[in-house]
Design a protein around this motif. Structure first.
Motif, PDB file in Angstrom:
ATOM      1  N   PHE A  51      -9.014  -5.358 -24.752  1.00 46.35           N
ATOM      2  CA  PHE A  51      -9.518  -5.554 -23.390  1.00 46.35           C
ATOM      3  C   PHE A  51      -9.814  -4.197 -22.751  1.00 46.35           C
ATOM      4  O   PHE A  51     -10.828  -4.030 -22.079  1.00 46.35           O
ATOM      5  N   ALA A  52      -8.928  -3.225 -22.973  1.00 50.62           N
ATOM      6  CA  ALA A  52      -9.115  -1.898 -22.371  1.00 50.62           C
ATOM      7  C   ALA A  52     -10.373  -1.200 -22.886  1.00 50.62           C
ATOM      8  O   ALA A  52     -11.069  -0.536 -22.115  1.00 50.62           O
ATOM      9  N   VAL A  53     -10.673  -1.371 -24.180  1.00 50.34           N
ATOM     10  CA  VAL A  53     -11.860  -0.714 -24.748  1.00 50.34           C
ATOM     11  C   VAL A  53     -13.055  -1.661 -24.846  1.00 50.34           C
ATOM     12  O   VAL A  53     -14.100  -1.291 -25.361  1.00 50.34           O
ATOM     13  N   ARG A  54     -12.866  -2.888 -24.371  1.00 45.90           N
ATOM     14  CA  ARG A  54     -13.933  -3.908 -24.325  1.00 45.90           C
ATOM     15  C   ARG A  54     -14.480  -4.251 -25.708  1.00 45.90           C
ATOM     16  O   ARG A  54     -15.683  -4.222 -25.945  1.00 45.90           O
ATOM     17  N   ASP A  55     -13.571  -4.628 -26.586  1.00 46.40           N
ATOM     18  CA  ASP A  55     -13.916  -5.007 -27.962  1.00 46.40           C
ATOM     19  C   ASP A  55     -13.911  -6.537 -28.071  1.00 46.40           C
ATOM     20  O   ASP A  55     -12.948  -7.133 -28.545  1.00 46.40           O
ATOM     21  N   GLU A  56     -14.999  -7.157 -27.638  1.00 54.25           N
ATOM     22  CA  GLU A  56     -15.097  -8.616 -27.651  1.00 54.25           C
ATOM     23  C   GLU A  56     -14.972  -9.209 -29.052  1.00 54.25           C
ATOM     24  O   GLU A  56     -14.253 -10.199 -29.233  1.00 54.25           O
ATOM     25  N   PRO A  57     -15.623  -8.660 -30.094  1.00 52.62           N
ATOM     26  CA  PRO A  57     -15.490  -9.261 -31.431  1.00 52.62           C
ATOM     27  C   PRO A  57     -14.040  -9.358 -31.900  1.00 52.62           C
ATOM     28  O   PRO A  57     -13.634 -10.361 -32.486  1.00 52.62           O
TER      29      PRO A  57
END
Length: 137
Positions: A51-57
């Motif tokens: 969530f912090a680095v915005r890694d949706e996959p």
């Protein structure tokens, strides 16, 4: 001091999950698929970091298919700033389920707040996945 010298003397930033290791050596290896979470706590930490680095996959890949949303929408005003693990249950190599109670601190448009949750995890095809969570407070 040139860029090469700065790079050689600068220290990597600790992982957003709260562990002292650099992101690349900590949660980054899970996000890249080089390793799998060994416990629900390790998965919780790596998901917080995602969530912090915005890694949706990664978030979708580690979400139980029965509860997984079609996509993860990131609020651009929200910034994750800290994770505290309060409790864990089960989740060893001998278990198929586990829980992690945590407090995830964030700022929303600069205002501090926190998400307090007890998350449930299950083993699915040998890998830990996030099932769902119950908000606390």
């Amino acid at each position: 001091m040139d860029a090469m010298s700065r790079r050689a003397t600068s220290r990597p930033t600790p992982c957003p999950c709260g562990r002292p290791e650099p992101y690349e050596e900590c949660c980054g290896r899970l996000h890249r698929g080089e390793a799998a979470a060994r416990t629900p706590e390790e998965l919780m930490r790596s998901r917080y970091c995602a969530f912090a680095v915005r890694d949706e996959p990664y978030l979708l890949r580690t979400w139980h298919p029965a509860t997984r949303p079609p996509l993860v929408e990131f609020d651009p005003a929200l910034r994750w700033v800290g994770l505290e693990i309060e409790d864990t249950t089960e989740g060893t190599a001998f278990h198929t389920t586990g829980t992690v109670t945590f407090r995830a601190r964030y700022t929303d448009g600069g205002r501090p707040d926190a998400l307090h949750e007890r998350s449930r995890f299950e083993r699915l095809d040998g890998a830990w996945v996030y099932v769902d969570g119950t908000f606390i407070d």
